[in-house]
Design a protein around this motif. Structure first.
Motif, mmCIF file in Angstrom:
data_model
loop_
_atom_site.group_PDB
_atom_site.id
_atom_site.type_symbol
_atom_site.label_atom_id
_atom_site.label_comp_id
_atom_site.label_asym_id
_atom_site.label_seq_id
_atom_site.Cartn_x
_atom_site.Cartn_y
_atom_site.Cartn_z
ATOM 1 N N MET A 59 0.827 -1.202 0.000
ATOM 2 C CA MET A 59 0.000 0.000 0.000
ATOM 3 C C MET A 59 0.866 1.258 0.000
ATOM 4 O O MET A 59 0.628 2.196 -0.771
ATOM 5 N N TYR A 60 1.878 1.290 0.844
ATOM 6 C CA TYR A 60 2.739 2.472 0.926
ATOM 7 C C TYR A 60 3.709 2.550 -0.249
ATOM 8 O O TYR A 60 4.175 3.635 -0.595
ATOM 9 N N MET A 118 -3.905 0.610 -7.089
ATOM 10 C CA MET A 118 -4.142 0.776 -5.651
ATOM 11 C C MET A 118 -5.486 0.179 -5.246
ATOM 12 O O MET A 118 -5.629 -0.380 -4.150
ATOM 13 N N ASP A 121 -4.962 -3.484 -5.034
ATOM 14 C CA ASP A 121 -4.246 -3.789 -3.788
ATOM 15 C C ASP A 121 -5.216 -3.850 -2.607
ATOM 16 O O ASP A 121 -5.149 -4.757 -1.769
ATOM 17 N N ARG A 122 -6.145 -2.896 -2.528
ATOM 18 C CA ARG A 122 -7.138 -2.901 -1.436
ATOM 19 C C ARG A 122 -8.077 -4.104 -1.557
ATOM 20 O O ARG A 122 -8.477 -4.685 -0.538
ATOM 21 N N TYR A 132 -2.449 -12.412 0.517
ATOM 22 C CA TYR A 132 -1.975 -11.060 0.206
ATOM 23 C C TYR A 132 -0.480 -11.012 -0.090
ATOM 24 O O TYR A 132 -0.040 -10.379 -1.056
ATOM 25 N N CYS A 141 4.295 -5.835 -7.285
ATOM 26 C CA CYS A 141 4.174 -4.378 -7.112
ATOM 27 C C CYS A 141 5.050 -3.629 -8.109
ATOM 28 O O CYS A 141 4.621 -2.629 -8.697
ATOM 29 N N THR A 240 -9.579 2.221 5.523
ATOM 30 C CA THR A 240 -8.515 1.930 4.557
ATOM 31 C C THR A 240 -8.900 2.382 3.156
ATOM 32 O O THR A 240 -8.065 2.890 2.398
ATOM 33 N N CYS A 241 -10.179 2.224 2.803
ATOM 34 C CA CYS A 241 -10.622 2.513 1.434
ATOM 35 C C CYS A 241 -11.089 3.950 1.223
ATOM 36 O O CYS A 241 -11.091 4.433 0.084
ATOM 37 N N HIS A 244 -8.640 6.369 -0.541
ATOM 38 C CA HIS A 244 -8.457 6.063 -1.961
ATOM 39 C C HIS A 244 -9.658 6.504 -2.779
ATOM 40 O O HIS A 244 -9.512 7.079 -3.869
ATOM 41 N N TYR A 290 -4.417 11.029 1.905
ATOM 42 C CA TYR A 290 -4.020 9.632 1.828
ATOM 43 C C TYR A 290 -3.097 9.180 2.940
ATOM 44 O O TYR A 290 -3.062 8.008 3.275
#
Length: 307
Positions: A59-60, A118, A121-122, A132, A141, A240-241, A244, A290
């Motif tokens: 994520m980062y 992204m 990824d979520r 994951y 990635c 988390t979402c 985004h 973000y």
């Protein structure tokens, strides 16, 4: 063809947004302040993600790529605009205009795809948490990020030479603060209708595929969240979402207006204001939306400040 335009037509003139207001000095100071904030916050975020091992996650990794895009995005347009205003010189060379156009297209195309990556990824993190580490390995990635930059580069290499090869025999005054494709095309004295159709189809593809990926990802995310029994798990997933979704709404909303709505909806003033939003304001908003309201990032920032 660029050199031919340079020889025959001379420089372009970026009329910009300063000519539209009564106090250009205050706006210039405001834009300079926003530029400094955007550059500072994105550099801080990039350094945090690079040096703090707790942020070495997929994520980062993507947030790091987003910050790199935003940092380059605002650096392509704002410095030239501010220098022109301070020097009272509105000119930009044909080569400079083409270079600005290429980076703008490349970075925009890369960001469209990156936001889709992204979302994927979520989706994997929420819908397939046990897989994951395999589905979002470091190699995956890197491939996704490389693909985003590649698509953006193809977009820039394809549209920039064609746009700049048209003969510009009308006024060279661009009704914009940077060399955006639609604004430059208005100066051409040749028939650009077929190219506009081609460009429209490219934009539809560039927007439609990422939007489909994002929509499908969030469809399954919402289904998974709905099935969760834990209120804490639902809250964490929504948190988390939400960031985004906010960034996607801001960026795609502006892009759809700019490139997919008919010309009857457009005026030079509206186009400049919208471009001001997603080329200048978005790079300063993204780190806040973000990351800096994220507990992991604030923890890493406090640790860095202590050091």
């Amino acid at each position: 063809m660029w050199l031919a335009n340079q020889t025959l037509g001379g420089d372009f003139f970026l009329l910009g947004i300063f000519s539209q207001i009564s106090h250009p000095g205050l706006l210039c100071l405001l834009i300079f302040s926003i530029f400094l904030m955007a550059v500072s916050w994105n550099i801080i975020l990039i350094l945090l993600i690079h040096f703090d091992s707790s942020l070495h996650t997929p994520m980062y990794f993507f947030i790091n790529q987003l910050s790199l895009i935003d940092l380059t995005y605002i650096s392509v347009t704002v410095p030239k605009m501010l220098v022109n205003q301070l020097a009272k010189d509105k000119t930009i060379s044909v080569l400079g205009c083409g270079t600005q156009m290429y980076f703008y297209l490349q970075l925009g195309g890369a960001e469209y795809c990156l936001l889709a990556a992204m979302a994927y990824d979520r989706y994997v993190a929420i819908c397939h948490p046990l897989c994951y580490s395999v589905l979002m390995s470091h190699r995956v990635c890197l491939l996704l990020a490389s693909g985003c930059w590649f698509v953006g580069s193809v977009d820039g290499f394809m549209l920039t030479p064609i746009t700049m090869s048209f003969p510009f025999c009308r006024s060279h005054e661009i009704q914009h603060f940077f060399c955006e494709v639609p604004a430059v095309l208005k100066l051409s004295c040749s028939d650009t209708s077929l190219y506009k159709i081609f460009m429209y189809l490219c934009c539809v593809i560039m927007l439609l595929i990422p939007v489909m990926v994002i929509s499908v990802s969030y469809y399954f995310i919402i289904l998974t969240i709905h099935k969760m029994n834990s209120a804490e798990g639902r809250k964490k997933a929504f948190t988390t979402c939400s960031s985004h979704v906010t960034v996607v709404s801001l960026f795609y909303g502006a892009a759809i207006y700019n490139y997919m709505l008919p010309s009857s909806y457009h005026t030079p003033e509206k186009d400049m204001m919208l471009s001001f939003f997603y080329t200048i304001l978005t790079p300063v908003l993204n780190p806040i939306i973000y990351s800096f309201r994220n507990k992991d990032v604030t923890r890493a920032l406090k640790k860095m400040l202590r050091v």
